[in-house]
Write an enzyme that holds these catalytic residues in place. Structure first.
Site, PDB file in Angstrom:
ATOM      1  N   GLY A 156       0.815  -1.203   0.000  1.00 18.97           N
ATOM      2  CA  GLY A 156       0.000   0.000   0.000  1.00 18.97           C
ATOM      3  C   GLY A 156       0.849   1.252   0.000  1.00 18.97           C
TER       4      GLY A 156
ATOM      5  N   TYR B  55     -16.937   4.385   8.268  1.00 20.32           N
ATOM      6  CA  TYR B  55     -15.482   4.264   8.194  1.00 20.32           C
ATOM      7  C   TYR B  55     -14.842   4.645   9.527  1.00 20.32           C
ATOM      8  CZ  TYR B  55     -10.690   5.289   6.643  1.00 20.32           C
ATOM      9  OH  TYR B  55      -9.328   5.341   6.508  1.00 20.32           O
TER      10      TYR B  55
ATOM     11  N   LYS C 152     -12.957   2.265  12.515  1.00 18.94           N
ATOM     12  CA  LYS C 152     -11.620   2.615  12.998  1.00 18.94           C
ATOM     13  C   LYS C 152     -11.616   2.799  14.513  1.00 18.94           C
ATOM     14  CE  LYS C 152      -9.449   2.937   8.988  1.00 18.94           C
ATOM     15  NZ  LYS C 152      -8.354   2.026   8.603  1.00 18.94           N
TER      16      LYS C 152
ATOM     17  N   ARG D 258      -9.171   7.858  -7.006  1.00 17.96           N
ATOM     18  CA  ARG D 258     -10.077   8.239  -5.935  1.00 17.96           C
ATOM     19  C   ARG D 258     -10.353   9.726  -6.083  1.00 17.96           C
ATOM     20  NH1 ARG D 258      -7.278   5.281  -0.640  1.00 17.96           N
ATOM     21  NH2 ARG D 258      -7.220   3.146  -1.480  1.00 17.96           N
TER      22      ARG D 258
ATOM     23  N   LEU E 249      -4.097  10.922   2.985  1.00 18.92           N
ATOM     24  CA  LEU E 249      -2.759  10.464   2.627  1.00 18.92           C
ATOM     25  C   LEU E 249      -2.371  10.961   1.245  1.00 18.92           C
ATOM     26  CD1 LEU E 249      -2.896   6.789   3.923  1.00 18.92           C
ATOM     27  CD2 LEU E 249      -1.581   8.685   4.887  1.00 18.92           C
TER      28      LEU E 249
ATOM     29  N   LEU F  43      -2.491  -2.388   6.876  1.00 21.35           N
ATOM     30  CA  LEU F  43      -3.634  -2.905   6.132  1.00 21.35           C
ATOM     31  C   LEU F  43      -4.763  -1.880   6.107  1.00 21.35           C
ATOM     32  CD1 LEU F  43      -3.858  -6.547   7.531  1.00 21.35           C
ATOM     33  CD2 LEU F  43      -3.067  -5.856   5.264  1.00 21.35           C
ATOM     34  N   GLY F  44      -5.484  -1.861   5.004  1.00 26.18           N
ATOM     35  CA  GLY F  44      -6.620  -0.955   4.901  1.00 26.18           C
ATOM     36  C   GLY F  44      -7.185  -0.966   3.500  1.00 26.18           C
TER      37      GLY F  44
ATOM     38  N   ARG G 135      -0.099 -11.498  -2.651  1.00 28.37           N
ATOM     39  CA  ARG G 135       0.396 -12.005  -3.929  1.00 28.37           C
ATOM     40  C   ARG G 135       1.892 -11.694  -4.044  1.00 28.37           C
ATOM     41  NH1 ARG G 135      -2.874  -7.582  -5.005  1.00 28.37           N
ATOM     42  NH2 ARG G 135      -4.634  -8.995  -5.342  1.00 28.37           N
TER      43      ARG G 135
END
Length: 209
Positions: free
Chosen positions: A14, A131, A135, A167, A159, A79-80, A39
């Site tokens: 990520g 969301y 969290k 996005r 971020l 992770l997210g 992967r």
């Protein structure tokens, strides 16, 4: 001279995860950096002259079966996902709550020195926003976990960095970032957009050496 600390990263591919791996590979305190992946990762992604990197492909749906990889000093969880990527609220919760919560449990079971994960500014278990509520619920669950040493949530705002997926809202934020980083000061500083490298560096600062 390379140190003897070992690190485990979940979510290494990520935005923050990649920045974190790069910083750990150049951090002289670490001798080994294990990345748990969904992967295979091309070797050319990271410059690893000291051969610290150990990528391991696993089934995150069976994360509890990989407890042996948690025999490290520090665990970093990046992770997210997003609701759009996940497709459903249940799928989102599986990644952003269940996987991270299991990782914290495995960290505790192996008695690691510390556990640091990415949450979000505004995280609140009572929030009306799904969301932020997830969290917040995760923060409560991890911080109340007995015998988990030095658990810390890093709470970035928007971020900044190059992403593969589009996005729209975040793209707008990227364009406005230079202005926002100047005007959001004082109590509003926590809402500043943050570069992935800044968040990664903050995660490292939370660890115990």
């Amino acid at each position: 001279m390379t140190g003897n600390k070992t690190a485990l990263i979940l979510g290494a591919t990520g935005l923050v995860g990649q920045a974190l791996v790069r910083q750990l590979l150049t951090d002289a305190r670490y001798s080994r950096v294990i990345c748990l992946l969904r992967r295979p990762m091309p070797a050319a992604v990271f410059d690893d002259p000291d051969r610290k990197l150990q990528p391991m492909v696993i089934d995150f749906g069976q994360l509890q079966d990989y407890e042996g990889y948690f025999t490290v000093n520090h665990v970093y969880c990046c992770l997210g996902t997003t609701l759009k990527q996940a497709g459903t609220k249940a799928a989102f919760r599986k990644v952003d709550f269940e996987y991270i919560h299991i990782a914290a449990q495995l960290t505790r079971a192996q008695r690691c020195d510390s556990f640091v994960w990415i949450s979000s500014v505004g995280a609140n278990a009572r929030s009306k926003n799904f969301y932020l509520r997830v969290k917040g619920e995760l923060e409560n669950a991890i911080m109340r976990m007995p015998l988990l040493h030095h658990a810390t949530a890093v709470r970035p705002s928007l971020l900044l960095g190059a992403r593969h997926a589009t996005r729209p809202l975040e793209d707008l934020g990227q364009k406005l970032a230079p202005v926002l980083r100047k005007v959001l000061v004082g109590k509003l500083r926590k809402y500043r957009p943050a570069y992935a490298s800044e968040v990664a560096a903050k995660m490292i600062l939370q660890q115990r050496f």
